[in-house]
Motif scaffolding. Structure first.
Motif, PDB file in Angstrom:
ATOM      1  N   PHE A   1       0.805  -1.220   0.000  1.00  0.00           N
ATOM      2  CA  PHE A   1       0.000   0.000   0.000  1.00  0.00           C
ATOM      3  C   PHE A   1       0.839   1.272   0.000  1.00  0.00           C
ATOM      4  N   ILE A   2       2.140   1.133   0.218  1.00  0.00           N
ATOM      5  CA  ILE A   2       3.008   2.319   0.214  1.00  0.00           C
ATOM      6  C   ILE A   2       4.006   2.278  -0.947  1.00  0.00           C
ATOM      7  N   PHE A   3       3.718   1.463  -1.944  1.00  0.00           N
ATOM      8  CA  PHE A   3       4.578   1.454  -3.126  1.00  0.00           C
ATOM      9  C   PHE A   3       4.416   2.755  -3.900  1.00  0.00           C
ATOM     10  N   ASP A   4       3.181   3.142  -4.150  1.00  0.00           N
ATOM     11  CA  ASP A   4       2.886   4.387  -4.850  1.00  0.00           C
ATOM     12  C   ASP A   4       2.477   5.428  -3.807  1.00  0.00           C
ATOM     13  N   PHE A   5       3.357   6.390  -3.563  1.00  0.00           N
ATOM     14  CA  PHE A   5       3.084   7.364  -2.507  1.00  0.00           C
ATOM     15  C   PHE A   5       1.906   8.270  -2.827  1.00  0.00           C
ATOM     16  N   ASP A   6       1.632   8.512  -4.088  1.00  0.00           N
ATOM     17  CA  ASP A   6       0.463   9.313  -4.452  1.00  0.00           C
ATOM     18  C   ASP A   6      -0.831   8.566  -4.118  1.00  0.00           C
ATOM     19  N   GLN A   7      -0.849   7.288  -4.342  1.00  0.00           N
ATOM     20  CA  GLN A   7      -2.022   6.478  -4.048  1.00  0.00           C
ATOM     21  C   GLN A   7      -2.188   6.252  -2.539  1.00  0.00           C
ATOM     22  N   ALA A   8      -1.087   6.217  -1.802  1.00  0.00           N
ATOM     23  CA  ALA A   8      -1.132   5.936  -0.362  1.00  0.00           C
ATOM     24  C   ALA A   8      -1.993   6.951   0.406  1.00  0.00           C
ATOM     25  N   GLY A   9      -2.052   8.163  -0.053  1.00  0.00           N
ATOM     26  CA  GLY A   9      -2.841   9.185   0.631  1.00  0.00           C
ATOM     27  C   GLY A   9      -4.338   9.063   0.425  1.00  0.00           C
ATOM     28  N   THR A  10      -4.774   8.132  -0.408  1.00  0.00           N
ATOM     29  CA  THR A  10      -6.201   7.978  -0.673  1.00  0.00           C
ATOM     30  C   THR A  10      -6.853   6.913   0.202  1.00  0.00           C
ATOM     31  N   TYR A  11      -6.065   6.196   0.988  1.00  0.00           N
ATOM     32  CA  TYR A  11      -6.624   5.127   1.824  1.00  0.00           C
ATOM     33  C   TYR A  11      -7.179   5.681   3.122  1.00  0.00           C
ATOM     34  N   ALA A  12      -8.192   5.001   3.620  1.00  0.00           N
ATOM     35  CA  ALA A  12      -8.794   5.404   4.902  1.00  0.00           C
ATOM     36  C   ALA A  12      -7.915   4.933   6.035  1.00  0.00           C
TER      37      ALA A  12
END
Length: 118
Positions: free
Chosen positions: A107-118
Motif C-alpha cells: 500500500f506504500i509502493f505508490d506514494f500518491d495512491q497511499a494518501g487515498t486510503y482510509a
C-alpha cells in the motif's frame, strides 16, 4: 460508567490519530512472492523470512544510515522502510513488538495512491 460499558470506536481512533475515515479500504490479495516484493519495494531481501512478517530490528539495521547523495529510488526505499517501522512499531503492534505484516508494504509502493486510503 463502569469499565464494561466502554468501547473504542473507529471514530475515537480517527479523532485521536487524525486519520481520515473517508477513503479506500486496505483490501488486496496476500498471495504474493514476498521475496520479489521486498526486492522491488525495499531493494533488499531478509535472510530469514518469517512467512508474511518482516523483522523490525532487521529493517532498522538495513536502513539506518542514509546517504546524502542518494538517488530517488533509494529515498523512496528508505521512506517505505521508515513507514513500515511506524506501522509495526506504533500503529499495528504485534505481541512481540518486533514484526510487521508485509501486507502494508504493497500500500506504500505508490506514494500518491497511499494518501487515498482510509
Amino acid at each position: 460508567m463502569s469499565c464494561r460499558e466502554y468501547t473504542i470506536t473507529l471514530q475515537d481512533v480517527a479523532v485521536q490519530l487524525w486519520l481520515l475515515m473517508d477513503g479506500e479500504p486496505l483490501t488486496r490479495s496476500l498471495k504474493y512472492n514476498w521475496k520479489v516484493i521486498y526486492e522491488d519495494f525495499l531493494g533488499v531481501v531478509p535472510p530469514d523470512m518469517k512467512g508474511q512478517w518482516l523483522s523490525l530490528p532487521w529493517l532498522a539495521e538495513q536502513f539506518e544510515e542514509f546517504s546524502p547523495d542518494a538517488d530517488v529510488v533509494s529515498v523512496q526505499r528508505y521512506a517505505r522502510a521508515y513507514i513500515m517501522q511506524l506501522i509495526g512499531g506504533f500503529l499495528f503492534v504485534d505481541k512481540s513488538n518486533t514484526l510487521v505484516h508485509c501486507m502494508f508494504l504493497q500500500f506504500i509502493f505508490d506514494f500518491d495512491q497511499a494518501g487515498t486510503y482510509a
